[in-house]
Motif scaffolding. Structure first.
Motif, short mmCIF file in Angstrom:
data_model
loop_
_atom_site.label_atom_id
_atom_site.label_comp_id
_atom_site.label_asym_id
_atom_site.label_seq_id
_atom_site.Cartn_x
_atom_site.Cartn_y
_atom_site.Cartn_z
N ALA A 210 0.27 -1.42 -0.05
CA ALA A 210 -0.46 -0.03 -0.21
C ALA A 210 0.84 1.56 -0.12
CB ALA A 210 -0.85 -0.08 1.30
N ALA A 211 1.69 0.90 0.54
CA ALA A 211 3.17 2.56 0.73
C ALA A 211 3.95 2.08 -0.70
CB ALA A 211 3.78 2.03 1.97
N PHE A 212 4.17 1.55 -0.85
CA PHE A 212 4.48 1.67 -2.49
C PHE A 212 3.96 1.78 -3.58
CE2 PHE A 212 6.57 0.05 -6.18
CZ PHE A 212 7.28 -0.02 -6.54
N ARG A 213 2.51 1.74 -3.83
CA ARG A 213 1.60 1.69 -4.32
C ARG A 213 1.29 3.50 -4.73
NH1 ARG A 213 -2.10 -1.90 -3.76
NH2 ARG A 213 -2.92 -1.01 -2.21
N SER A 214 1.20 3.52 -2.79
CA SER A 214 1.01 5.31 -2.62
C SER A 214 1.35 6.22 -3.47
CB SER A 214 0.37 5.20 -1.41
OG SER A 214 -0.16 4.78 -1.18
N TYR A 215 2.88 5.95 -3.21
CA TYR A 215 4.08 6.59 -3.59
C TYR A 215 4.47 6.68 -5.09
CZ TYR A 215 8.94 5.86 -5.64
OH TYR A 215 9.52 6.68 -6.69
N ALA B 14 -2.43 4.89 5.98
CA ALA B 14 -3.24 5.24 6.33
C ALA B 14 -4.46 3.84 5.16
CB ALA B 14 -4.19 6.38 5.25
N VAL B 15 -3.82 3.52 3.99
CA VAL B 15 -4.89 2.45 3.18
C VAL B 15 -4.54 1.05 4.14
CG1 VAL B 15 -4.27 1.30 1.50
CG2 VAL B 15 -4.27 3.67 1.28
N GLN B 16 -4.25 0.98 4.77
CA GLN B 16 -4.25 -0.66 4.87
C GLN B 16 -5.21 -0.21 6.69
OE1 GLN B 16 0.03 -0.22 5.72
NE2 GLN B 16 0.11 -2.60 5.53
N GLU B 17 -5.19 1.11 7.73
CA GLU B 17 -6.04 1.45 8.68
C GLU B 17 -7.36 2.11 7.86
OE1 GLU B 17 -6.93 4.96 12.11
OE2 GLU B 17 -5.40 4.63 10.78
N ALA B 18 -7.78 1.75 6.36
CA ALA B 18 -9.26 1.87 6.62
C ALA B 18 -9.26 0.45 6.17
CB ALA B 18 -8.92 2.90 5.56
N GLU B 19 -8.41 -0.20 5.66
CA GLU B 19 -8.74 -1.51 6.05
C GLU B 19 -9.21 -2.09 6.31
OE1 GLU B 19 -5.93 -2.42 2.38
OE2 GLU B 19 -6.87 -1.74 0.23
N PRO C 212 -10.79 -2.66 9.80
CA PRO C 212 -12.00 -2.60 9.65
C PRO C 212 -12.28 -4.29 8.52
CG PRO C 212 -11.40 -0.71 10.07
CD PRO C 212 -10.84 -1.20 9.17
N ALA C 213 -12.56 -4.16 7.98
CA ALA C 213 -13.05 -4.67 6.85
C ALA C 213 -12.37 -5.94 6.49
CB ALA C 213 -12.89 -4.65 4.82
N GLN C 214 -10.80 -6.25 7.04
CA GLN C 214 -10.36 -7.86 7.47
C GLN C 214 -10.84 -8.49 8.52
OE1 GLN C 214 -6.57 -6.61 6.38
NE2 GLN C 214 -6.65 -6.37 5.08
N ALA C 215 -11.08 -7.52 9.37
CA ALA C 215 -12.06 -8.36 10.85
C ALA C 215 -12.99 -8.81 10.47
CB ALA C 215 -12.04 -7.25 11.79
#
Length: 235
Positions: free
Chosen positions: A35-40, A225-230, A232-235
């Motif tokens: 997610a970090a690499f893609r955002s960058y 931020a992307v990982q945090e947003a995702e 809950p959906a993975q929980a």
């Protein structure tokens, strides 16, 4: 000591922070979150569009045919570099149109407009100094990271590392350093005899270098931020 080496020495702390940033340490280890690499990478694509404009500005400000050739060479190299971003993003289902439609992050805007402003208010030397941390820095980073591919050919970021370690990119960086040296002779002369101009160039170089570090940090922050947003959906 070349002019670029002098600038790098004057901004040694900023340069070390940039070329040794946590983003790169994780990338080298292969632990950088996708997610970090893609955002960058998306932001770097947008960055390159503005960076190409800056190279076009350098050509416009040229005084000689050699200046125009140097600007055209830089512009062509940047446009070709965007193909790496398009290829990698295609693997995630993102098209060039998707990249063009992405919103620029404030860090992208700040850095690219700073470089363009340096070129608009200054001369050819000013704009090439502002451009140099990106071009020459990425070549240094690529060269340093290249050995990790020998031990791990399946490295998750092998294509990115290979691009900036490649002979064509290394040659582009070498030409950029040579251009700064030639322009230094024309627009600066002996740095000791022109301390105010040298101080101004050092400030431009240091600022652009710090903005490179901010760009890496942007990638880490957006990825988190992307990982945090995702999550809950993975929980």
């Amino acid at each position: 000591m070349t002019l670029f080496d002098r600038l790098k020495s004057e901004a040694a702390r900023d340069w070390a922070d940039y070329t040794g940033h946590e983003f790169l340490r994780q990338l080298e280890a292969g632990t950088l979150p996708l997610a970090a690499f893609r955002s960058y990478l998306i932001q770097d694509y947008l960055f390159l569009i503005q960076f190409a404009r800056a190279n076009a500005l350098a050509a416009y400000k040229g005084h000689t045919l050699d200046d125009l050739v140097a600007g055209q060479r830089g512009l062509t190299a940047i446009i070709e570099e965007t193909e790496l971003h398009v290829r990698l993003c295609a693997g995630w289902g993102l098209s060039r149109d998707d990249l063009n439609a992405a919103a620029e992050h404030p860090a992208t805007i700040a850095y690219t407009r700073y470089v363009l402003d340096a070129g608009l208010r200054g001369d050819l030397l000013d704009i090439h100094v502002a451009l140099s941390p990106c071009t020459i820095g990425y070549a240094e980073i690529g060269s340093r990271l290249k050995p990790v591919l020998e031990d791990n050919p399946d490295h998750p970021y092998a294509e990115w590392i290979s691009e900036y370690a490649s002979e064509p990119f290394q040659e582009t960086a070498a030409q950029a350093a040579a251009t700064i040296e030639e322009l230094g002779e024309r627009f600066l002369g002996d740095p000791a005899a022109n301390p105010q101009r040298m101080a101004s160039l050092t400030q431009t170089f240091s600022t652009a270098t710090r903005m490179e570090s901010a760009f890496w940090q942007m990638g880490l922050d957006l990825g988190a931020a992307v990982q945090e947003a995702e999550s809950p959906a993975q929980a």
